[in-house]
Design an enzyme around this catalytic site. Sequence first.
Site, PDB file in Angstrom:
ATOM      1  N   CYS A  51     -11.887  -1.726  13.770  1.00  0.00           N
ATOM      2  CA  CYS A  51     -13.172  -2.101  13.194  1.00  0.00           C
ATOM      3  C   CYS A  51     -14.297  -1.737  14.160  1.00  0.00           C
ATOM      4  O   CYS A  51     -14.232  -2.070  15.352  1.00  0.00           O
ATOM      5  CB  CYS A  51     -13.189  -3.601  12.922  1.00  0.00           C
ATOM      6  N   GLU A 102      -1.814  -1.746  -5.653  1.00  0.00           N
ATOM      7  CA  GLU A 102      -3.174  -1.327  -6.014  1.00  0.00           C
ATOM      8  C   GLU A 102      -3.087  -0.431  -7.242  1.00  0.00           C
ATOM      9  O   GLU A 102      -2.116   0.280  -7.457  1.00  0.00           O
ATOM     10  CB  GLU A 102      -3.881  -0.636  -4.850  1.00  0.00           C
ATOM     11  N   ASP A 161      -2.260   1.436   7.393  1.00  0.00           N
ATOM     12  CA  ASP A 161      -1.606   1.193   6.102  1.00  0.00           C
ATOM     13  C   ASP A 161      -1.274  -0.280   5.912  1.00  0.00           C
ATOM     14  O   ASP A 161      -1.462  -0.844   4.835  1.00  0.00           O
ATOM     15  CB  ASP A 161      -0.349   2.043   5.982  1.00  0.00           C
ATOM     16  N   CYS A 168     -13.903  -9.339   9.697  1.00  0.00           N
ATOM     17  CA  CYS A 168     -15.349  -9.524   9.542  1.00  0.00           C
ATOM     18  C   CYS A 168     -15.869  -8.911   8.234  1.00  0.00           C
ATOM     19  O   CYS A 168     -17.066  -8.907   7.993  1.00  0.00           O
ATOM     20  CB  CYS A 168     -16.094  -8.924  10.726  1.00  0.00           C
ATOM     21  N   CYS A 189     -16.237  -5.560  14.944  1.00  0.00           N
ATOM     22  CA  CYS A 189     -15.609  -6.650  15.688  1.00  0.00           C
ATOM     23  C   CYS A 189     -14.444  -6.188  16.565  1.00  0.00           C
ATOM     24  O   CYS A 189     -13.922  -6.969  17.354  1.00  0.00           O
ATOM     25  CB  CYS A 189     -15.147  -7.756  14.749  1.00  0.00           C
ATOM     26  N   CYS A 228     -12.451  -4.262   6.953  1.00  0.00           N
ATOM     27  CA  CYS A 228     -11.922  -5.060   8.056  1.00  0.00           C
ATOM     28  C   CYS A 228     -11.599  -6.458   7.530  1.00  0.00           C
ATOM     29  O   CYS A 228     -12.481  -7.132   6.997  1.00  0.00           O
ATOM     30  CB  CYS A 228     -12.934  -5.154   9.188  1.00  0.00           C
ATOM     31  N   ASP A 233       0.867  -1.174   0.000  1.00  0.00           N
ATOM     32  CA  ASP A 233       0.000   0.000   0.000  1.00  0.00           C
ATOM     33  C   ASP A 233       0.904   1.224   0.000  1.00  0.00           C
ATOM     34  O   ASP A 233       1.736   1.381   0.892  1.00  0.00           O
ATOM     35  CB  ASP A 233      -0.889  -0.013   1.245  1.00  0.00           C
TER      36      ASP A 233
HETATM   37 ZN    ZN Z   1     -14.281  -6.216  11.827  1.00  0.00          ZN
END
Ligand code: ZN
Length: 510
Positions: free
Chosen positions: A420, A330, A430, A405, A423, A402, A244
């Site tokens: 997150c 990316e 990064d 989850c 969760c 995330c 990234d």
């Molecule tokens: Zn999560």
Amino acid sequence: MLAGYVYKLRPDDEQATKMDNWLDMLRSSYNWCLNDRIEQYYQQYICGDYCDLRTKAEACALTCFVSKNGASGEPWKLDNSEVEIIGECCLLPYDLNNLPYSGKTPRRSAGDIQITTLPVLKKARPWFKDIDSTVLQQNIKRLDTAYKNFFEGKGFANFKNKSNFRSFTYASGVRVEGNKIYLPKLGWMRFYNSRPIPDGFTIKSVTVRKKSNGYYVSIRIEDKSVPDYIPLPIEQVNTAVGCDVGIKKLVSLSDGSQVKNPKFSTNKKMRRRMKIRQRRLARKKKRSKNRKKAANVVGRLHQKISNQRTDYQWKVAHQIVNKADLVVFEDLKVSNMKKRCKPKFDSDTGKYLNNGQSRKVGLNRSISDAAWFELRLKTEYVAAKSGKRFEVVPPHHTSQLCPECHHVDSSNRDEEKFLCSVCGYAADADNNAARNIKQRCLDKFNIKLTLKPHIKKEKAVRRDLPEPEQLTLGLILFETPTCEVTRVQRSYVRARNSKRSQRTEPLEAA
Ligand SMILES: [Zn+2]
């Protein structure tokens, strides 16, 4: 396999002056040809009567610039004996269904026409005879490339000035022996032979380029017996690393490490230096010799920055590629990220409001300085060269997702921290994005890695996040030392230590 080698030339005074003159002449030729094409286009556009010399076929005014009354020379290739020219028109027993050229249209392209008129140019302006003929031809092919880019959706070809026309290309006739290179019509010239051309390679084309600290030559070499680099087949991938890119950290990797961004042109020291030099330039009298000198000083600084950046990026690219079989980046649209903010109006008064552009200027500068796409290209090249694989994935929501989850929310991210909101998974933002990038690529190819994931699955409290480890491999110092120990300090430390030992000795004796 094709490869490109760049060397610095060591021309003598005579050769340097000659190359300067060549650049001026080639620039004028380039601009003349461009103007010729533009005028031809408008002439057809107004008259509408074009391309009916032989076939009576209509052609698009954009793709064909040759008009019936065009001044740019003969539009047909005259290798067929059937062709007979009367005046400006070709008359021959000929119709579209019965082409004498076995289906191939004998039309010359705009570039071909302009190349065939070069002898006329040399006759009218004899000083053009000084220039090697392949150089003149390649110069016009350069304009062809500009037009090709235009038809592919890039901008229209520009008229060139001294600052953006600084190179010329040889198509043939160049020889290299030891630390000498033979450039036709310029003679033997010495150069810094920083790395020898490998055996078996032949010279394809040679470009001489003027930079602010002298002339450089880039030699394109080819050896057909050497195969091109083949990327690793996807089935053989055992390890993967996601990358990234950012501004605070140049690259964050999915294994938890980060690469420092030295900000070569936007750090405080360099910006100050550049500011001073540019101010000096701005205060010089226009068209004076001193202004030229000051401009050269600015140019040299720019070149230094770009050299530093290139060098650093090659090293970073090698380190990233050494980490895994598969490198994933990316697919950022950097030019979109650098776009100007939309203007804001006050609907009552009609005045412009602050739209944040002045703040964005600094960000844009940092983005340009980081040169992510350059790094991506270099990494891709290094990966191919070392028999590894390089992939890109779409960049959407990589920093908001995330990995535990799969909850996507912009509130997941708080600057450098990721937490997150569903969760409670926490990580460096990064590195987390890098992990998502890697996972996206693995999902795309349906790969199951044999090695364990690098990041430990443990929930951390936001404030107690462990600092990501810094890459400290090889030559690059990712952390600059905060203070350097000078000689005075060292002697001071030595004196202090000796005093301590004196103090402790009697105790031990006792
Ligand atoms: Zn999560």
